[in-house]
Design an enzyme around this catalytic site. Structure first.
Site, short mmCIF file in Angstrom:
data_model
loop_
_atom_site.label_atom_id
_atom_site.label_comp_id
_atom_site.label_asym_id
_atom_site.label_seq_id
_atom_site.Cartn_x
_atom_site.Cartn_y
_atom_site.Cartn_z
N ASN A 118 30.16 41.18 44.61
CA ASN A 118 30.47 42.51 44.11
C ASN A 118 29.43 43.49 44.65
O ASN A 118 28.23 43.27 44.52
CB ASN A 118 30.46 42.49 42.58
CG ASN A 118 30.94 43.78 41.98
OD1 ASN A 118 30.36 44.83 42.23
ND2 ASN A 118 31.98 43.72 41.18
N HIS A 132 34.92 44.57 44.86
CA HIS A 132 34.70 43.44 43.98
C HIS A 132 34.40 42.24 44.86
O HIS A 132 34.64 42.27 46.08
CB HIS A 132 35.94 43.17 43.13
CG HIS A 132 36.14 44.16 42.03
ND1 HIS A 132 37.07 43.97 41.04
CD2 HIS A 132 35.52 45.32 41.74
CE1 HIS A 132 37.03 44.97 40.19
NE2 HIS A 132 36.10 45.82 40.60
N GLU A 187 35.83 39.38 45.30
CA GLU A 187 36.97 38.82 46.01
C GLU A 187 37.39 39.72 47.17
O GLU A 187 37.75 39.22 48.24
CB GLU A 187 38.14 38.62 45.04
CG GLU A 187 37.84 37.68 43.90
CD GLU A 187 37.23 38.35 42.67
OE1 GLU A 187 37.22 37.72 41.61
OE2 GLU A 187 36.75 39.51 42.78
N SER A 220 36.94 35.30 36.52
CA SER A 220 38.39 35.50 36.59
C SER A 220 38.69 36.81 37.33
O SER A 220 38.12 37.85 37.01
CB SER A 220 38.94 35.55 35.16
OG SER A 220 40.34 35.67 35.16
N CYS A 231 40.25 40.29 38.54
CA CYS A 231 40.88 41.44 37.87
C CYS A 231 42.27 41.68 38.45
O CYS A 231 42.73 40.96 39.35
CB CYS A 231 40.00 42.68 38.06
SG CYS A 231 40.04 43.31 39.75
N CYS A 250 42.12 42.34 42.37
CA CYS A 250 41.85 41.14 43.16
C CYS A 250 43.00 40.14 43.06
O CYS A 250 43.35 39.48 44.04
CB CYS A 250 40.53 40.53 42.74
SG CYS A 250 39.14 41.66 43.02
N ASP A 262 32.67 48.71 35.52
CA ASP A 262 33.26 47.82 36.52
C ASP A 262 34.64 47.33 36.12
O ASP A 262 35.52 47.23 36.94
CB ASP A 262 32.34 46.62 36.77
CG ASP A 262 32.77 45.79 37.96
OD1 ASP A 262 32.83 46.35 39.06
OD2 ASP A 262 33.08 44.61 37.78
#
Length: 150
Positions: A44, A55, A57, A82, A84, A87, A147
């Site tokens: 991130n 982010h 990912e 996990s 979002c 992503c 975020d």
């Protein structure tokens, strides 16, 4: 039970998260694996690069560069938290069939929606991932809420 590959790749994602934390950012990391090889990695970087989309990912996918659809269909992102909605949308957009998640206790993205769309989600509930995020959220509640859009 976490198998050896899951442990190895999640350890790499955790290393990315720690890099992000060391840079003053949010400790979330990811690696993209194809055929048991890491082809992309990221963390991130919303704080470090003043970015609204980087982010872990997304940074990871960006670092992998352009891939063919057949490569995406063999890809697995390993992410410490996990994913979002954004992503998860990238996972669906590129037809990625599986996501390995370090933890979903501090934040749970749309995992059920991913499953409904045919994506296998593996949640490890890795103690290091849980504690890293728990501590970050405790120490940085306003940044965390920014975020995740809280």
């Amino acid at each position: 039970m976490i198998d050896d590959n899951e442990r190895r790749f999640m350890d790499e994602a955790i290393m990315e998260a720690r890099i992000g934390a060391d840079e003053g950012g949010i400790p979330i990391g990811a690696v993209l694996v194809i055929d048991d090889k890491i082809v992309g990695r990221g963390h991130n970087q919303r704080v470090q690069r003043n970015s609204v989309i980087l982010h872990a990912e997304m940074d990871c996918l960006e670092s992998a560069g352009r891939l063919s659809s057949s490569e995406y269909r063999r890809a697995t992102p390993y992410t410490t938290l996990s994913p979002c909605d954004m992503c998860s949308g990238a996972v669906l957009l590129y037809g990625i069939p599986c996501v390995v998640i370090g933890e979903n206790q501090n934040f749970r993205g749309p995992e059920e929606y991913l499953r409904e769309r045919g994506v296998t989600t593996v949640v490890l509930n890795h103690a290091d991932c849980i504690e890293m995020m728990r501590q970050f959220i405790k120490e940085n509640p306003s940044l965390w809420n920014e975020d995740i859009g809280g």
